[in-house]
Design a protein around this motif. Sequence first.
Motif, PDB file in Angstrom:
ATOM      1  N   MET A 196       0.696  -1.217   0.068  1.00  0.00           N
ATOM      2  CA  MET A 196       0.026  -0.018  -0.227  1.00  0.00           C
ATOM      3  C   MET A 196       0.913   1.086   0.020  1.00  0.00           C
ATOM      4  SD  MET A 196      -2.916   1.170  -0.098  1.00  0.00           S
ATOM      5  CE  MET A 196      -4.505   1.817   0.597  1.00  0.00           C
ATOM      6  N   ALA A 197       1.825   1.260   0.817  1.00  0.00           N
ATOM      7  CA  ALA A 197       2.755   2.562   0.867  1.00  0.00           C
ATOM      8  C   ALA A 197       3.517   2.677  -0.627  1.00  0.00           C
ATOM      9  CB  ALA A 197       3.964   2.112   1.569  1.00  0.00           C
ATOM     10  N   TRP A 198       3.671   1.801  -1.403  1.00  0.00           N
ATOM     11  CA  TRP A 198       4.332   2.074  -2.684  1.00  0.00           C
ATOM     12  C   TRP A 198       3.178   2.622  -3.500  1.00  0.00           C
ATOM     13  CZ3 TRP A 198       9.018   2.123  -3.952  1.00  0.00           C
ATOM     14  CH2 TRP A 198      10.077   1.341  -3.197  1.00  0.00           C
ATOM     15  N   LEU A 199       2.036   2.123  -3.532  1.00  0.00           N
ATOM     16  CA  LEU A 199       0.914   2.932  -4.228  1.00  0.00           C
ATOM     17  C   LEU A 199       0.789   4.240  -3.827  1.00  0.00           C
ATOM     18  CD1 LEU A 199      -1.173   2.477  -6.388  1.00  0.00           C
ATOM     19  CD2 LEU A 199      -2.828   1.623  -4.509  1.00  0.00           C
ATOM     20  N   ILE A 200       0.814   4.622  -2.344  1.00  0.00           N
ATOM     21  CA  ILE A 200       0.583   6.023  -1.950  1.00  0.00           C
ATOM     22  C   ILE A 200       1.760   6.665  -2.722  1.00  0.00           C
ATOM     23  CG2 ILE A 200       0.760   7.493  -0.055  1.00  0.00           C
ATOM     24  CD1 ILE A 200      -0.768   5.242   1.336  1.00  0.00           C
ATOM     25  N   LEU A 201       3.066   6.348  -2.376  1.00  0.00           N
ATOM     26  CA  LEU A 201       4.424   7.186  -3.092  1.00  0.00           C
ATOM     27  C   LEU A 201       4.117   6.981  -4.679  1.00  0.00           C
ATOM     28  CD1 LEU A 201       7.160   7.996  -2.302  1.00  0.00           C
ATOM     29  CD2 LEU A 201       7.975   5.505  -2.821  1.00  0.00           C
ATOM     30  N   VAL A 202       3.645   6.326  -5.452  1.00  0.00           N
ATOM     31  CA  VAL A 202       3.521   6.494  -6.753  1.00  0.00           C
ATOM     32  C   VAL A 202       2.451   7.629  -6.943  1.00  0.00           C
ATOM     33  CG1 VAL A 202       2.549   5.696  -8.838  1.00  0.00           C
ATOM     34  CG2 VAL A 202       4.021   4.091  -7.468  1.00  0.00           C
ATOM     35  N   GLY A 203       1.429   7.675  -6.169  1.00  0.00           N
ATOM     36  CA  GLY A 203       0.406   8.894  -6.551  1.00  0.00           C
ATOM     37  C   GLY A 203       1.099  10.204  -5.964  1.00  0.00           C
ATOM     38  N   ALA A 204       1.838  10.120  -4.824  1.00  0.00           N
ATOM     39  CA  ALA A 204       2.862  11.321  -4.463  1.00  0.00           C
ATOM     40  C   ALA A 204       3.598  11.900  -5.544  1.00  0.00           C
ATOM     41  CB  ALA A 204       3.310  11.177  -2.937  1.00  0.00           C
ATOM     42  N   GLY A 205       4.272  10.755  -6.056  1.00  0.00           N
ATOM     43  CA  GLY A 205       5.203  11.143  -7.256  1.00  0.00           C
ATOM     44  C   GLY A 205       4.606  11.859  -8.477  1.00  0.00           C
ATOM     45  N   LEU A 206       3.334  11.293  -8.530  1.00  0.00           N
ATOM     46  CA  LEU A 206       2.292  12.047  -9.854  1.00  0.00           C
ATOM     47  C   LEU A 206       2.139  13.140  -9.465  1.00  0.00           C
ATOM     48  CD1 LEU A 206       0.277   8.604 -10.715  1.00  0.00           C
ATOM     49  CD2 LEU A 206       2.315   9.786 -12.013  1.00  0.00           C
ATOM     50  N   LEU A 207       1.777  13.465  -8.239  1.00  0.00           N
ATOM     51  CA  LEU A 207       1.219  14.822  -7.662  1.00  0.00           C
ATOM     52  C   LEU A 207       2.428  15.912  -7.590  1.00  0.00           C
ATOM     53  CD1 LEU A 207      -1.234  13.893  -4.695  1.00  0.00           C
ATOM     54  CD2 LEU A 207      -1.682  15.209  -6.952  1.00  0.00           C
ATOM     55  N   GLU A 208       3.625  15.417  -7.490  1.00  0.00           N
ATOM     56  CA  GLU A 208       4.974  16.314  -7.646  1.00  0.00           C
ATOM     57  C   GLU A 208       4.922  16.820  -9.127  1.00  0.00           C
ATOM     58  OE1 GLU A 208       9.557  16.389  -7.138  1.00  0.00           O
ATOM     59  OE2 GLU A 208       8.529  14.346  -7.251  1.00  0.00           O
ATOM     60  N   ALA A 209       4.648  15.841 -10.134  1.00  0.00           N
ATOM     61  CA  ALA A 209       4.668  16.256 -11.545  1.00  0.00           C
ATOM     62  C   ALA A 209       3.492  17.217 -11.606  1.00  0.00           C
ATOM     63  CB  ALA A 209       4.646  15.151 -12.433  1.00  0.00           C
ATOM     64  N   VAL A 210       2.425  17.185 -11.109  1.00  0.00           N
ATOM     65  CA  VAL A 210       1.319  17.998 -11.221  1.00  0.00           C
ATOM     66  C   VAL A 210       1.781  19.283 -10.661  1.00  0.00           C
ATOM     67  CG1 VAL A 210      -1.022  18.607 -10.321  1.00  0.00           C
ATOM     68  CG2 VAL A 210      -0.315  16.253 -11.367  1.00  0.00           C
ATOM     69  N   TRP A 211       2.455  19.394  -9.423  1.00  0.00           N
ATOM     70  CA  TRP A 211       2.647  20.776  -9.210  1.00  0.00           C
ATOM     71  C   TRP A 211       3.830  21.458  -9.531  1.00  0.00           C
ATOM     72  CZ3 TRP A 211       7.145  22.007  -7.003  1.00  0.00           C
ATOM     73  CH2 TRP A 211       7.922  21.199  -6.130  1.00  0.00           C
ATOM     74  N   ALA A 212       4.650  20.602 -10.035  1.00  0.00           N
ATOM     75  CA  ALA A 212       5.657  21.385 -10.893  1.00  0.00           C
ATOM     76  C   ALA A 212       5.263  21.885 -12.108  1.00  0.00           C
ATOM     77  CB  ALA A 212       6.831  20.282 -11.077  1.00  0.00           C
ATOM     78  N   VAL A 213       4.211  20.986 -12.963  1.00  0.00           N
ATOM     79  CA  VAL A 213       3.922  21.790 -14.147  1.00  0.00           C
ATOM     80  C   VAL A 213       3.133  23.047 -13.787  1.00  0.00           C
ATOM     81  CG1 VAL A 213       2.225  21.340 -16.059  1.00  0.00           C
ATOM     82  CG2 VAL A 213       4.044  19.606 -15.394  1.00  0.00           C
ATOM     83  N   ALA A 214       2.121  22.993 -12.713  1.00  0.00           N
ATOM     84  CA  ALA A 214       1.363  24.166 -12.410  1.00  0.00           C
ATOM     85  C   ALA A 214       2.059  25.135 -11.800  1.00  0.00           C
ATOM     86  CB  ALA A 214       0.274  23.529 -11.349  1.00  0.00           C
ATOM     87  N   LEU A 215       3.217  24.867 -11.497  1.00  0.00           N
ATOM     88  CA  LEU A 215       4.125  26.062 -10.891  1.00  0.00           C
ATOM     89  C   LEU A 215       4.546  26.666 -12.102  1.00  0.00           C
ATOM     90  CD1 LEU A 215       5.595  27.675  -8.621  1.00  0.00           C
ATOM     91  CD2 LEU A 215       7.350  25.839  -8.883  1.00  0.00           C
ATOM     92  N   GLY A 216       5.321  26.043 -13.094  1.00  0.00           N
ATOM     93  CA  GLY A 216       5.632  26.793 -14.176  1.00  0.00           C
ATOM     94  C   GLY A 216       4.485  27.491 -15.188  1.00  0.00           C
ATOM     95  N   ALA A 217       3.273  26.849 -15.083  1.00  0.00           N
ATOM     96  CA  ALA A 217       2.125  27.359 -15.768  1.00  0.00           C
ATOM     97  C   ALA A 217       1.514  28.654 -15.028  1.00  0.00           C
ATOM     98  CB  ALA A 217       0.735  26.681 -15.980  1.00  0.00           C
ATOM     99  N   SER A 218       1.791  28.876 -13.575  1.00  0.00           N
ATOM    100  CA  SER A 218       1.212  29.916 -12.905  1.00  0.00           C
ATOM    101  C   SER A 218       1.916  31.312 -13.224  1.00  0.00           C
ATOM    102  CB  SER A 218       1.508  29.820 -11.401  1.00  0.00           C
ATOM    103  OG  SER A 218       2.980  29.882 -11.119  1.00  0.00           O
TER     104      SER A 218
END
Length: 104
Positions: free
Chosen positions: A1-23
């Motif tokens: 379960m921890a690995w699944l949470i970690l993958v989701g957190a990693g995907l969210l890292e990409a989301v915030w990085a892209v959003a930061l650039g787009a902001s």
Amino acid sequence: MAWLILVGAGLLEAVWAVALGASRNFRRRRPTVVFAIAMPASLVGLAVAMDSLPTGTAYAVWVGIGASMTVLWAMLTRQEAASAARIALLMLLVASVIGLKVVS
């Protein structure tokens, strides 16, 4: 379960990085809101995963997923050039992340 949470957190890292650039330096509202939600959610997911995974491995996987997905998004949206060398290096990064999971 921890690995699944970690993958989701990693995907969210990409989301915030892209959003930061787009902001555009936090001048655009929608990407700024996405950034403000995705970043703490990503960090909470990383923290939860670290309860049962080694810190170094969890952090490396989180960064690897976030970085590779951010670069992939930039190439898909043509914000960055896609070349054979870049794709090969991205695949090497993904292979390294998988390798860390296998040996931990």
